[in-house]
Design a protein around this motif. Sequence first.
Motif, PDB file in Angstrom:
ATOM      1  N   ASP A 132      -4.758 -12.763  -9.223  1.00 43.02           N
ATOM      2  CA  ASP A 132      -6.196 -12.533  -9.284  1.00 43.02           C
ATOM      3  C   ASP A 132      -6.640 -11.260  -8.574  1.00 43.02           C
ATOM      4  O   ASP A 132      -7.796 -10.851  -8.706  1.00 43.02           O
ATOM      5  N   PHE A 133      -5.752 -10.623  -7.816  1.00 39.00           N
ATOM      6  CA  PHE A 133      -6.051  -9.325  -7.195  1.00 39.00           C
ATOM      7  C   PHE A 133      -5.008  -8.329  -7.667  1.00 39.00           C
ATOM      8  O   PHE A 133      -3.833  -8.668  -7.814  1.00 39.00           O
ATOM      9  N   VAL A 134      -5.450  -7.102  -7.906  1.00 41.42           N
ATOM     10  CA  VAL A 134      -4.564  -6.122  -8.529  1.00 41.42           C
ATOM     11  C   VAL A 134      -4.279  -4.948  -7.601  1.00 41.42           C
ATOM     12  O   VAL A 134      -4.928  -4.774  -6.571  1.00 41.42           O
ATOM     13  N   GLN A 135      -3.315  -4.128  -8.025  1.00 42.40           N
ATOM     14  CA  GLN A 135      -2.725  -3.143  -7.135  1.00 42.40           C
ATOM     15  C   GLN A 135      -3.664  -2.034  -6.674  1.00 42.40           C
ATOM     16  O   GLN A 135      -3.472  -1.458  -5.610  1.00 42.40           O
ATOM     17  N   PRO A 175       3.340 -12.376  -6.414  1.00 39.65           N
ATOM     18  CA  PRO A 175       2.523 -12.839  -5.283  1.00 39.65           C
ATOM     19  C   PRO A 175       1.505 -11.806  -4.812  1.00 39.65           C
ATOM     20  O   PRO A 175       1.750 -10.591  -4.865  1.00 39.65           O
ATOM     21  N   ALA A 176       0.363 -12.296  -4.360  1.00 31.97           N
ATOM     22  CA  ALA A 176      -0.758 -11.437  -3.954  1.00 31.97           C
ATOM     23  C   ALA A 176      -0.357 -10.426  -2.880  1.00 31.97           C
ATOM     24  O   ALA A 176      -0.868  -9.306  -2.861  1.00 31.97           O
ATOM     25  N   LEU A 177       0.541 -10.811  -1.980  1.00 34.20           N
ATOM     26  CA  LEU A 177       0.965  -9.896  -0.917  1.00 34.20           C
ATOM     27  C   LEU A 177       1.466  -8.583  -1.499  1.00 34.20           C
ATOM     28  O   LEU A 177       1.151  -7.506  -0.992  1.00 34.20           O
ATOM     29  N   TYR A 178       2.244  -8.665  -2.582  1.00 29.59           N
ATOM     30  CA  TYR A 178       2.846  -7.472  -3.167  1.00 29.59           C
ATOM     31  C   TYR A 178       1.900  -6.778  -4.150  1.00 29.59           C
ATOM     32  O   TYR A 178       1.985  -5.558  -4.334  1.00 29.59           O
ATOM     33  N   CYS A 179       0.993  -7.544  -4.754  1.00 28.64           N
ATOM     34  CA  CYS A 179      -0.015  -6.921  -5.621  1.00 28.64           C
ATOM     35  C   CYS A 179      -0.926  -6.014  -4.812  1.00 28.64           C
ATOM     36  O   CYS A 179      -1.443  -5.016  -5.330  1.00 28.64           O
ATOM     37  N   LEU A 180      -1.138  -6.346  -3.549  1.00 30.11           N
ATOM     38  CA  LEU A 180      -1.986  -5.538  -2.674  1.00 30.11           C
ATOM     39  C   LEU A 180      -1.164  -4.654  -1.745  1.00 30.11           C
ATOM     40  O   LEU A 180      -1.652  -4.166  -0.739  1.00 30.11           O
ATOM     41  N   GLY A 186       5.750   0.992  -4.258  1.00 24.87           N
ATOM     42  CA  GLY A 186       7.135   0.574  -4.085  1.00 24.87           C
ATOM     43  C   GLY A 186       7.267  -0.924  -3.882  1.00 24.87           C
ATOM     44  O   GLY A 186       8.163  -1.574  -4.442  1.00 24.87           O
ATOM     45  N   GLN A 187       6.388  -1.499  -3.070  1.00 27.72           N
ATOM     46  CA  GLN A 187       6.420  -2.944  -2.816  1.00 27.72           C
ATOM     47  C   GLN A 187       6.087  -3.734  -4.073  1.00 27.72           C
ATOM     48  O   GLN A 187       6.719  -4.754  -4.378  1.00 27.72           O
ATOM     49  N   TYR A 188       5.093  -3.255  -4.804  1.00 30.23           N
ATOM     50  CA  TYR A 188       4.689  -3.908  -6.048  1.00 30.23           C
ATOM     51  C   TYR A 188       5.819  -3.872  -7.073  1.00 30.23           C
ATOM     52  O   TYR A 188       6.171  -4.892  -7.683  1.00 30.23           O
ATOM     53  N   ALA A 189       6.405  -2.699  -7.255  1.00 28.87           N
ATOM     54  CA  ALA A 189       7.478  -2.548  -8.233  1.00 28.87           C
ATOM     55  C   ALA A 189       8.686  -3.393  -7.863  1.00 28.87           C
ATOM     56  O   ALA A 189       9.283  -4.055  -8.724  1.00 28.87           O
ATOM     57  N   ARG A 206      -7.351  -1.381  -0.782  1.00 35.15           N
ATOM     58  CA  ARG A 206      -6.370  -2.441  -0.515  1.00 35.15           C
ATOM     59  C   ARG A 206      -6.603  -3.049   0.863  1.00 35.15           C
ATOM     60  O   ARG A 206      -6.506  -4.272   1.045  1.00 35.15           O
ATOM     61  N   LEU A 207      -6.905  -2.199   1.829  1.00 37.52           N
ATOM     62  CA  LEU A 207      -7.161  -2.690   3.173  1.00 37.52           C
ATOM     63  C   LEU A 207      -8.346  -3.654   3.174  1.00 37.52           C
ATOM     64  O   LEU A 207      -8.301  -4.707   3.823  1.00 37.52           O
ATOM     65  N   CYS A 208      -9.399  -3.324   2.448  1.00 39.85           N
ATOM     66  CA  CYS A 208     -10.574  -4.210   2.371  1.00 39.85           C
ATOM     67  C   CYS A 208     -10.193  -5.574   1.813  1.00 39.85           C
ATOM     68  O   CYS A 208     -10.636  -6.617   2.318  1.00 39.85           O
ATOM     69  N   MET A 209      -9.357  -5.592   0.770  1.00 44.48           N
ATOM     70  CA  MET A 209      -8.930  -6.870   0.191  1.00 44.48           C
ATOM     71  C   MET A 209      -8.004  -7.624   1.144  1.00 44.48           C
ATOM     72  O   MET A 209      -8.050  -8.856   1.228  1.00 44.48           O
ATOM     73  N   GLN A 210      -7.179  -6.900   1.883  1.00 42.45           N
ATOM     74  CA  GLN A 210      -6.295  -7.552   2.851  1.00 42.45           C
ATOM     75  C   GLN A 210      -7.086  -8.195   3.978  1.00 42.45           C
ATOM     76  O   GLN A 210      -6.759  -9.298   4.435  1.00 42.45           O
ATOM     77  N   VAL A 211      -8.146  -7.517   4.424  1.00 40.60           N
ATOM     78  CA  VAL A 211      -9.015  -8.099   5.447  1.00 40.60           C
ATOM     79  C   VAL A 211      -9.706  -9.332   4.892  1.00 40.60           C
ATOM     80  O   VAL A 211      -9.787 -10.381   5.547  1.00 40.60           O
TER      81      VAL A 211
END
Length: 418
Positions: A40-43, A71-76, A80-83, A308-313
């Motif tokens: 539900d959250f994208v890169q 998983p959302a952790l890697y989508c955000l 490199g992490q996403y791929a 991305r930081l805003c979504m992580q917060v």
Amino acid sequence: MKAAGITAEYNPLHNGHAYHIARAKELSGCDALVVAMSGDFVQRGAPAVMDKWTRAEHALRCGADLVIEIPALYCLGNAGQYAAAGVKLLEAAGVSCISFGSESGDAEALAGTARFIKEHRAEMDALISAYSKEGMSYPVARAKAFEELGGSPEGQAVLSSPNDILAAEYIMAMDKAVPVPVKREGAGYNDTAGGGHRFMSATGIRDLLSIGGSRMHRSGAEFAAEFVPECVTRDVPRADELSEREQRLFDLVRYAVLTTPADVIDDCPSGGEGLGNLLRAEAGKAGDLDDLILRTKSKRYTYTRISRLCMQVLLGIRRAEFAGADGPGYIRVLGFTETGRKILSGLRKEKSAAAHADCEKNECLLPVITNINKEKELITGDAEALLRLDIHASDIYNLITGGSVSDLSDHRQSVRIL
């Protein structure tokens, strides 16, 4: 059964994506297609324009056989992490090749760039760190480091194109799969207008939806219908819905930022270097989320990093909690066809056989999750934390979109079967 894989966001799925699916099947000669898709959250650091279940169904209707969630952790995370997460999931699902869009379509240049970066990883990281301290953004620092270490002109071109950058990351992450690039057709990755092309970028389509369209007084959905499959057209949100979402998202982000200590914000994966204090200072002044990001970004900190930081917060993602996570620890199924069902059956049989034989291979095989209420005991530790975050992310997504947090919870959603 020979399976090919694609890592995608489908935000939304458009005609270019449908073309890619068809070409990936044609070029690979596969019997089945597996898609590892963002949730539900994208890169780019935002909620998806449609929820993951709806987008998974679109993928199935356009040629995919199995859709699994990144998983959302890697989508955000960064590219490199996403791929790496997408590739790990696809290889765990048994694909023999992985296809991706590419501006160049040059398999040799992409593979050469990926090889050069892997061979010079330590030197590149040191130079990137030094250039970043001088105020350069990560993309600029990476390109400069590549050039200084003697990277080829073809590689420099790769690192200047968004899809080619991701393509190189996919290739670097591959262990067993063979890369299958598909040359991108039509509008560019960030183009916001069709420009006479038969394909339009997802960015351009989202812009059409948000402004409500302008050509011949049609709605954004009617205008976007030129560029997306029919199954997508009927599900796209209206411009007024998107506007309401943006306001709810900004309210939630601003609340999260103002109630989170600066040092905790700095512990987010995209935080650090004083961004916590800066983001909190600007949150009280900003008029909307775009304004907040623009106020916080700089030559060194890109728009995407701040978003991305805003979504992580907002989601409460902290480095410390996921420090031990080594990629996805499970295969979370969003949808499948009859062919996809056969793939899942084979994966489960392989896992069961390895477990019964007390085989070391069992540790490398990921559990398959189709029902989080019945199968949660299959995952533990870091994988359990990843799944918990995915469920939480979907709850927050429903708050943003105005959906029922209870009725639309991951605990109540069913895998899409076509």
